[in-house]
Write a protein that holds these residues in place. Sequence first.
Motif, PDB file in Angstrom:
ATOM      1  N   ILE A   8       0.831  -1.209   0.000  1.00 43.65           N
ATOM      2  CA  ILE A   8       0.000   0.000   0.000  1.00 43.65           C
ATOM      3  C   ILE A   8       0.860   1.251   0.000  1.00 43.65           C
ATOM      4  N   LYS A   9       1.943   1.228   0.744  1.00 43.54           N
ATOM      5  CA  LYS A   9       2.861   2.379   0.753  1.00 43.54           C
ATOM      6  C   LYS A   9       3.406   2.646  -0.652  1.00 43.54           C
ATOM      7  N   ILE A  10       3.746   1.600  -1.365  1.00 50.03           N
ATOM      8  CA  ILE A  10       4.246   1.749  -2.741  1.00 50.03           C
ATOM      9  C   ILE A  10       3.170   2.372  -3.623  1.00 50.03           C
ATOM     10  N   ILE A  11       1.945   1.879  -3.503  1.00 46.58           N
ATOM     11  CA  ILE A  11       0.834   2.422  -4.289  1.00 46.58           C
ATOM     12  C   ILE A  11       0.640   3.898  -3.978  1.00 46.58           C
ATOM     13  N   LEU A  12       0.618   4.252  -2.697  1.00 48.13           N
ATOM     14  CA  LEU A  12       0.409   5.644  -2.312  1.00 48.13           C
ATOM     15  C   LEU A  12       1.538   6.547  -2.831  1.00 48.13           C
ATOM     16  N   GLN A  13       2.751   6.049  -2.821  1.00 46.62           N
ATOM     17  CA  GLN A  13       3.866   6.825  -3.373  1.00 46.62           C
ATOM     18  C   GLN A  13       3.653   7.087  -4.860  1.00 46.62           C
ATOM     19  N   LYS A  14       3.173   6.086  -5.574  1.00 46.67           N
ATOM     20  CA  LYS A  14       2.992   6.223  -7.023  1.00 46.67           C
ATOM     21  C   LYS A  14       1.850   7.156  -7.400  1.00 46.67           C
ATOM     22  N   VAL A  15       0.838   7.276  -6.541  1.00 48.59           N
ATOM     23  CA  VAL A  15      -0.305   8.131  -6.868  1.00 48.59           C
ATOM     24  C   VAL A  15      -0.279   9.464  -6.123  1.00 48.59           C
ATOM     25  N   SER A  16       0.779   9.730  -5.398  1.00 48.42           N
ATOM     26  CA  SER A  16       0.819  10.930  -4.550  1.00 48.42           C
ATOM     27  C   SER A  16       0.782  12.236  -5.339  1.00 48.42           C
ATOM     28  N   PHE A  17       1.034  12.177  -6.638  1.00 44.74           N
ATOM     29  CA  PHE A  17       0.989  13.381  -7.476  1.00 44.74           C
ATOM     30  C   PHE A  17      -0.433  13.890  -7.677  1.00 44.74           C
ATOM     31  N   ASP A  18      -1.434  13.031  -7.454  1.00 47.47           N
ATOM     32  CA  ASP A  18      -2.834  13.365  -7.719  1.00 47.47           C
ATOM     33  C   ASP A  18      -3.648  13.219  -6.434  1.00 47.47           C
ATOM     34  N   ARG A  20      -6.864  13.276  -5.768  1.00 47.66           N
ATOM     35  CA  ARG A  20      -8.033  12.381  -5.821  1.00 47.66           C
ATOM     36  C   ARG A  20      -7.627  10.912  -5.805  1.00 47.66           C
ATOM     37  N   LEU A  21      -6.613  10.575  -6.583  1.00 45.69           N
ATOM     38  CA  LEU A  21      -6.136   9.189  -6.596  1.00 45.69           C
ATOM     39  C   LEU A  21      -5.571   8.793  -5.238  1.00 45.69           C
ATOM     40  N   LYS A  28      -9.211   2.959   0.377  1.00 52.81           N
ATOM     41  CA  LYS A  28      -9.184   1.509   0.156  1.00 52.81           C
ATOM     42  C   LYS A  28      -8.254   0.834   1.157  1.00 52.81           C
ATOM     43  N   ALA A  29      -7.097   1.439   1.349  1.00 52.88           N
ATOM     44  CA  ALA A  29      -6.099   0.870   2.255  1.00 52.88           C
ATOM     45  C   ALA A  29      -6.648   0.764   3.678  1.00 52.88           C
ATOM     46  N   ILE A  30      -7.307   1.807   4.130  1.00 54.96           N
ATOM     47  CA  ILE A  30      -7.849   1.815   5.493  1.00 54.96           C
ATOM     48  C   ILE A  30      -8.873   0.698   5.671  1.00 54.96           C
ATOM     49  N   ARG A  31      -9.661   0.434   4.640  1.00 53.73           N
ATOM     50  CA  ARG A  31     -10.648  -0.651   4.713  1.00 53.73           C
ATOM     51  C   ARG A  31      -9.985  -2.030   4.730  1.00 53.73           C
ATOM     52  N   MET A  32      -8.858  -2.158   4.052  1.00 56.93           N
ATOM     53  CA  MET A  32      -8.216  -3.462   3.891  1.00 56.93           C
ATOM     54  C   MET A  32      -7.344  -3.887   5.071  1.00 56.93           C
ATOM     55  N   LEU A  33      -6.757  -2.929   5.743  1.00 57.39           N
ATOM     56  CA  LEU A  33      -5.756  -3.243   6.758  1.00 57.39           C
ATOM     57  C   LEU A  33      -6.363  -3.524   8.125  1.00 57.39           C
ATOM     58  N   MET A  34      -5.595  -4.216   8.925  1.00 57.74           N
ATOM     59  CA  MET A  34      -5.958  -4.454  10.317  1.00 57.74           C
ATOM     60  C   MET A  34      -5.720  -3.159  11.105  1.00 57.74           C
ATOM     61  N   PRO A  35      -6.412  -2.974  12.229  1.00 63.00           N
ATOM     62  CA  PRO A  35      -6.274  -1.723  12.993  1.00 63.00           C
ATOM     63  C   PRO A  35      -4.834  -1.340  13.338  1.00 63.00           C
ATOM     64  N   PRO A  55      -5.111  17.949   4.223  1.00 59.14           N
ATOM     65  CA  PRO A  55      -6.588  17.865   4.306  1.00 59.14           C
ATOM     66  C   PRO A  55      -7.128  16.460   4.029  1.00 59.14           C
ATOM     67  N   VAL A  56      -6.542  15.771   3.065  1.00 61.12           N
ATOM     68  CA  VAL A  56      -6.970  14.402   2.746  1.00 61.12           C
ATOM     69  C   VAL A  56      -6.704  13.485   3.931  1.00 61.12           C
ATOM     70  N   LEU A  57      -5.508  13.587   4.492  1.00 63.48           N
ATOM     71  CA  LEU A  57      -5.159  12.738   5.637  1.00 63.48           C
ATOM     72  C   LEU A  57      -6.084  13.004   6.811  1.00 63.48           C
ATOM     73  N   ASN A  58      -6.320  14.271   7.102  1.00 60.20           N
ATOM     74  CA  ASN A  58      -7.196  14.613   8.224  1.00 60.20           C
ATOM     75  C   ASN A  58      -8.605  14.061   8.008  1.00 60.20           C
ATOM     76  N   THR A  59      -9.110  14.175   6.798  1.00 58.20           N
ATOM     77  CA  THR A  59     -10.452  13.673   6.498  1.00 58.20           C
ATOM     78  C   THR A  59     -10.520  12.156   6.625  1.00 58.20           C
ATOM     79  N   CYS A  60      -9.603  11.464   5.983  1.00 65.65           N
ATOM     80  CA  CYS A  60      -9.638   9.990   5.992  1.00 65.65           C
ATOM     81  C   CYS A  60      -9.438   9.422   7.383  1.00 65.65           C
TER      82      CYS A  60
END
Length: 68
Positions: A8-18, A20-21, A28-35, A55-60
């Motif tokens: 997931i960290k790799i995915i987030l690094q790759k989409v960090s330019f956008d 919305r992505l 998705k990651a938050i739903r998939m991972l254990m607490p 803002p995205v981090l605070n919201t999620c």
Amino acid sequence: MASMLEYIKIILQKVSFDRRLFEKELRKAIRMLMPAEVKRLRQWCYDNYGTIHLPVLNTCFARLSSLN
């Protein structure tokens, strides 16, 4: 084999330019991972993307906190 968290960290690094992505993949990651993994992901996200996507981090992660 890499853990789901590392993947997931790799995915987030790759989409960090956008914003919305990034938000879509983070949700998705938050739903998939254990607490415990979500806690580690939260810290990693704020450390690496706190200035770019605050803002995205605070919201999620606020929604997650309100569920506890």
